[in-house]
Write a protein that holds these residues in place. Structure first.
Motif, PDB file in Angstrom:
ATOM      1  N   ASN A  63       0.826  -1.211   0.000  1.00 28.33           N
ATOM      2  CA  ASN A  63       0.000   0.000   0.000  1.00 28.33           C
ATOM      3  C   ASN A  63       0.856   1.255   0.000  1.00 28.33           C
ATOM      4  O   ASN A  63       0.555   2.231  -0.682  1.00 28.33           O
ATOM      5  N   SER A  64       1.942   1.231   0.795  1.00 33.43           N
ATOM      6  CA  SER A  64       2.841   2.384   0.831  1.00 33.43           C
ATOM      7  C   SER A  64       3.475   2.614  -0.523  1.00 33.43           C
ATOM      8  O   SER A  64       3.600   3.745  -0.980  1.00 33.43           O
ATOM      9  N   LEU A  65       3.873   1.525  -1.167  1.00 36.33           N
ATOM     10  CA  LEU A  65       4.499   1.639  -2.479  1.00 36.33           C
ATOM     11  C   LEU A  65       3.554   2.302  -3.467  1.00 36.33           C
ATOM     12  O   LEU A  65       3.926   3.244  -4.165  1.00 36.33           O
ATOM     13  N   HIS A  66       2.315   1.836  -3.524  1.00 36.99           N
ATOM     14  CA  HIS A  66       1.350   2.414  -4.466  1.00 36.99           C
ATOM     15  C   HIS A  66       1.060   3.875  -4.125  1.00 36.99           C
ATOM     16  O   HIS A  66       0.895   4.708  -5.020  1.00 36.99           O
ATOM     17  N   GLU A  67       1.007   4.176  -2.833  1.00 33.76           N
ATOM     18  CA  GLU A  67       0.741   5.559  -2.418  1.00 33.76           C
ATOM     19  C   GLU A  67       1.828   6.495  -2.925  1.00 33.76           C
ATOM     20  O   GLU A  67       1.537   7.565  -3.472  1.00 33.76           O
ATOM     21  N   PHE A  68       3.077   6.100  -2.753  1.00 33.03           N
ATOM     22  CA  PHE A  68       4.173   6.966  -3.176  1.00 33.03           C
ATOM     23  C   PHE A  68       4.288   7.023  -4.697  1.00 33.03           C
ATOM     24  O   PHE A  68       4.591   8.081  -5.261  1.00 33.03           O
ATOM     25  N   LEU A  69       4.068   5.914  -5.365  1.00 36.19           N
ATOM     26  CA  LEU A  69       4.140   5.920  -6.821  1.00 36.19           C
ATOM     27  C   LEU A  69       3.076   6.828  -7.420  1.00 36.19           C
ATOM     28  O   LEU A  69       3.307   7.495  -8.433  1.00 36.19           O
ATOM     29  N   ALA A 101      11.226  -0.958   1.883  1.00 32.99           N
ATOM     30  CA  ALA A 101      11.611  -1.473   3.188  1.00 32.99           C
ATOM     31  C   ALA A 101      12.127  -0.352   4.073  1.00 32.99           C
ATOM     32  O   ALA A 101      12.734   0.594   3.601  1.00 32.99           O
ATOM     33  N   ASN A 102      11.878  -0.481   5.378  1.00 35.64           N
ATOM     34  CA  ASN A 102      12.424   0.462   6.339  1.00 35.64           C
ATOM     35  C   ASN A 102      13.781  -0.034   6.792  1.00 35.64           C
ATOM     36  O   ASN A 102      13.928  -1.165   7.205  1.00 35.64           O
ATOM     37  N   SER A 103      14.786   0.804   6.729  1.00 39.20           N
ATOM     38  CA  SER A 103      16.129   0.387   7.117  1.00 39.20           C
ATOM     39  C   SER A 103      16.796   1.466   7.933  1.00 39.20           C
ATOM     40  O   SER A 103      16.862   2.605   7.528  1.00 39.20           O
ATOM     41  N   THR A 104      17.278   1.114   9.126  1.00 43.64           N
ATOM     42  CA  THR A 104      17.985   2.065   9.957  1.00 43.64           C
ATOM     43  C   THR A 104      19.397   1.604  10.271  1.00 43.64           C
ATOM     44  O   THR A 104      20.159   2.330  10.872  1.00 43.64           O
ATOM     45  N   GLU A 105      19.745   0.399   9.878  1.00 42.69           N
ATOM     46  CA  GLU A 105      21.074  -0.141  10.113  1.00 42.69           C
ATOM     47  C   GLU A 105      21.618  -0.711   8.805  1.00 42.69           C
ATOM     48  O   GLU A 105      20.856  -1.005   7.884  1.00 42.69           O
ATOM     49  N   PRO A 106      22.945  -0.886   8.695  1.00 46.49           N
ATOM     50  CA  PRO A 106      23.491  -1.527   7.499  1.00 46.49           C
ATOM     51  C   PRO A 106      22.878  -2.895   7.297  1.00 46.49           C
ATOM     52  O   PRO A 106      22.611  -3.611   8.262  1.00 46.49           O
ATOM     53  N   PRO A 107      22.591  -3.259   6.057  1.00 48.84           N
ATOM     54  CA  PRO A 107      21.974  -4.561   5.799  1.00 48.84           C
ATOM     55  C   PRO A 107      22.923  -5.689   6.153  1.00 48.84           C
ATOM     56  O   PRO A 107      24.135  -5.522   6.101  1.00 48.84           O
ATOM     57  N   PRO A 108      22.388  -6.848   6.530  1.00 50.91           N
ATOM     58  CA  PRO A 108      23.256  -8.005   6.745  1.00 50.91           C
ATOM     59  C   PRO A 108      24.019  -8.302   5.459  1.00 50.91           C
ATOM     60  O   PRO A 108      23.422  -8.465   4.403  1.00 50.91           O
TER      61      PRO A 108
END
Length: 520
Positions: free
Chosen positions: A83-89, A108-115
Motif C-alpha cells: 500500500n505504501s508503495l502504491h501511495e508513493f508511486l 523497506a524500512n532500514s535504519t542499520e546496514p543490511p546483513p
C-alpha cells in the motif's frame, strides 16, 4: 564461478590495464576530452566491480535475509508495504518511479546496514580507492561542466536506502536542479546504493567514499580493534588489563565506540574533500549545501537559497551560513490520541509496535503564510544543522580551527562546529534561517534515535502532505528579513557529550586536513 583469489587477480590485472588507458594530466584545453575518456573508463570500472562483487556475494553462500526474515535492507513487508508503495508511486511523476523501486520492488524500512554476504574486503577497498582517485562527474557531458558559482549539494549517506530514495525523488522535482553538482559521500560501500546513485539523471553527480570506515576497517582502528577498552570499563581496570586506549576515556569515563565516532570523522573528511581536494571544485566560489540521507527538500529550495544569498549581501554582512531546515516543536510524531493509545497498551501489557504513528501538523503549514520571511540569528547546533549552506570563505575560517573541532570531547559534528564558532572563529557563525522550512527531517530512527515504531513511510507521507498544502506559498519573489535589535546570545558550551576522548580520533581528524594523508 571465480573464488576470492581469482577475483583479486582479475582486479589487479584490470587495474594495470586501466592505468595504461587513462590519459596523463592535461591542461584546460584537454580537460573535456580527458573527461570523456575518464567517464567511459569509469563506467567500465563500475560495471566490472559491481559484477565481481555480486559474484563474490553469491559464491560466499551468504544470505541477505536477516533474522526476522526481512529482505536485504530490512522491511515491513506484506500488504502495508504494498500500500505504501502504491501511495508513493501515485504521488510522484512516473519518470521518478525508478528511484523508489528497488531490486525487490519494496519500500523497506532500514535504519542499520543490511546483513552483508561475504563481500571481498580487499575488492571493496580497491573499489573505494578507484572511485576517489578518478573523481568522475556523471552526466557532465550532457548537462555541461560545473560553473564556479553553481550550487554544490553534498549528501552524507550511510546505509538507509529507503530514505535516500525519497530524498532523490524530492531533489529531482526541484526547479533548477539540472545546474547543480550532487556529491554523494558514502561511509558504506553497497552495490544496491551505488546502482541507485548511478541511475540519477537529473543533475551532475559524483560519488566519494570515506576511506576510513568501520566497514573497511572492521578489526582495526578506526573500527573496533581487538585490544580496545570496553566502553564501560573503569579506567583503573583498563590500566590493569592494558587495553590500547586505557589512558584516554572521555570526560564521562567511557571509552570510544566506533559506530558513533565515524559520523563526526565522515563529516569532517567530506568537508575537507569537497572544498580542498576535488578537482571539480578547485575554483568553486558558490554555496555548498550539506544534506543527509534522511532529509527531504521542497521544490523551491534552490530558489530560496538564491534569495537568501542575495539578501545577506545587502542586509546582513555578518551572516556566513544559511539554514533551510529547522527542528520545530510542531513535529508531534504520535499525536495526543496515539500517545494515549500507546500508554493504555503498555498498562495492559500489550505491544505498541502495531500502533501506527499519527502526525500532528495543525500548526506547521501556517508557517508558510510567512513564506517570504527569513530571520537572522546566531547559529545553534541543535536548531540550524539541517540543510545548512556556506561558501569557501566560511570554510577557511572553520578549517583554521581544526584543533578546536578535532579535540573537542563530543562525537557530534554539529556540537563540535558550535565549539569552533564560539571559541575560535574570528567571525562567529551567524545564520539566516527560513521561517518556512525547505528541508525536512524524515528519519525517525538511526544511530542516535531508537523508537518502538520506526515507520519511515509515515514520516515521508506527512512531509509530502505539508509541502502539497504549502505549494501556493512556494517560490516567493523576494524575502523579508527579520533582524532583532539585539541578537540573543548563545549559551556557552561548558562540556561536550563525550565519546571523543581517544587521542587516535583526535589525530585522525586532524590529519584529514592533509590532502595526501593515508591511514597507517
Amino acid at each position: 564461478m571465480r573464488g576470492p583469489r581469482g577475483l583479486r587477480l582479475v582486479e589487479e590485472g584490470l587495474a594495470g590495464q586501466l592505468h595504461q588507458m587513462l590519459p596523463p594530466a592535461r591542461g584546460p584545453r584537454g580537460r573535456r576530452s580527458a573527461s570523456c575518456v575518464r567517464t567511459a573508463v569509469f563506467i567500465f570500472i563500475v560495471t566490472f566491480l559491481w559484477l565481481q562483487l555480486h559474484m563474490a556475494s553469491m559464491s560466499g553462500g551468504g544470505s541477505s535475509t536477516g533474522a526476522n526474515g526481512a529482505g536485504k535492507h530490512g522491511g515491513a513487508g506484506g500488504a502495508d508495504a504494498e500500500n505504501s508503495l502504491h501511495e508513493f508511486l501515485n504521488a510522484v511523476p512516473p519518470h521518478l518511479h525508478k528511484f523508489l523501486l528497488g531490486r525487490n520492488s519494496s519500500l523497506a524500512n532500514s535504519t542499520e546496514p543490511p546483513p552483508q554476504p561475504s563481500l571481498n574486503l580487499t575488492m571493496v577497498r580497491q573499489a573505494i580507492e578507484q572511485y576517489n582517485a578518478y573523481q568522475v562527474v556523471l552526466n557532465e557531458g550532457r548537462l555541461g561542466p560545473l560553473h564556479n558559482d553553481s550550487l554544490v549539494i553534498v549528501i552524507q549517506v550511510h546505509a538507509r536506502i529507503t530514505y535516500l530514495r525519497h530524498l532523490l525523488v524530492s531533489l529531482a522535482q526541484a526547479r533548477g536542479i539540472e545546474n547543480v553538482l550532487l556529491i554523494i559521500s558514502h561511509d558504506f560501500f553497497d552495490p544496491e546504493i551505488n546502482e541507485l546513485v548511478h541511475s540519477i539523471d537529473f543533475c551532475k553527480v559524483m560519488q566519494i567514499f570515506y576511506p576510513y570506515s568501520i566497514q573497511t576497517h572492521p578489526n582495526e582502528f578506526p573500527g573496533e580493534s581487538l585490544g580496545d577498552c570496553p566502553r564501560n570499563i573503569k579506567k583503573e581496570q583498563a590500566l590493569k588489563i592494558k587495553c590500547l586506549n586505557a589512558e584516554h576515556p572521555d570526560l564521562y569515563g567511557h571509552y570510544r565506540e566506533a559506530k558513533f565516532t565515524q559520523t563526526k570523522h565522515h563529516w569532517w573528511w567530506k568537508a575537507n574533500r569537497v572544498f580542498d581536494h576535488l578537482e571539480v571544485t578547485r575554483n568553486h566560489t558558490g554555496l555548498v549545501l550539506f544534506l543527509e540521507e534522511d532529509h527531504y527538500v521542497a521544490e523551491d529550495f534552490i530558489e530560496a537559497l538564491r534569495l537568501m544569498q542575495k539578501a545577506t549581501a545587502v542586509h546582513c554582512d555578518k551572516c556566513n551560513i544559511l539554514s533551510l531546515g529547522t527542528y520545530l516543536k510542531t513535529y508531534n510524531y504520535y499525536g495526543d490520541s496515539k500517545n494515549k493509545e500507546a500508554a493504555k497498551a503498555k498498562r495492559l501489557g500489550h505491544s505498541t509496535s502495531n500502533i501506527p504513528p499519527s502526525w500532528n501538523f495543525e500548526i506547521l503549514p501556517t508557517l508558510y503564510q510567512q513564506y517570504q520571511k527569513a530571520e537572522v540569528t546566531q547559529w545553534m547546533s541543535n536548531s540550524h544543522n539541517m540543510g545548512m549552506a556556506f561558501n569557501r570563505t566560511t570554510w577557511r575560517e572553520i578549517r583554521q580551527c581544526v584543533k578546536y573541532f578535532c579535540n573537542y570531547d563530543d562525537y557530534n559534528w554539529d556540537w563540535s562546529l558550535q565549539q569552533v564558532s564560539q571559541n575560535c572563529m574570528p567571525h562567529k557563525l551567524h545564520a539566516l534561517v527560513m521561517r518556512g522550512p525547505r528541508v525536512f527531517h524524515i528519519g525517525e530512527c538511526g544511530v542516535h534515535h531508537k523508537k518502538a515504531n520506526c515507520n519511515s513511510t509515515a514520516a515521508i507521507s506527512k512531509v509530502m502532505k505539508v509541502l502539497h498544502n504549502a505549494k501556493k506559498h512556494l517560490f516567493p519573489s523576494h524575502l523579508t528579513i527579520t533582524m532583532p535589535a539585539k541578537l540573543k546570545k548563545t549559551k556557552p558550551l561548558r562540556k561536550g557529550n563525550g565519546g571523543w576522548g581517544d587521542l587516535r580520533d583526535h589525530q585522525l581528524c586532524y590529519n584529514m586536513t592533509v590532502k595526501d594523508f593515508v591511514l597507517g
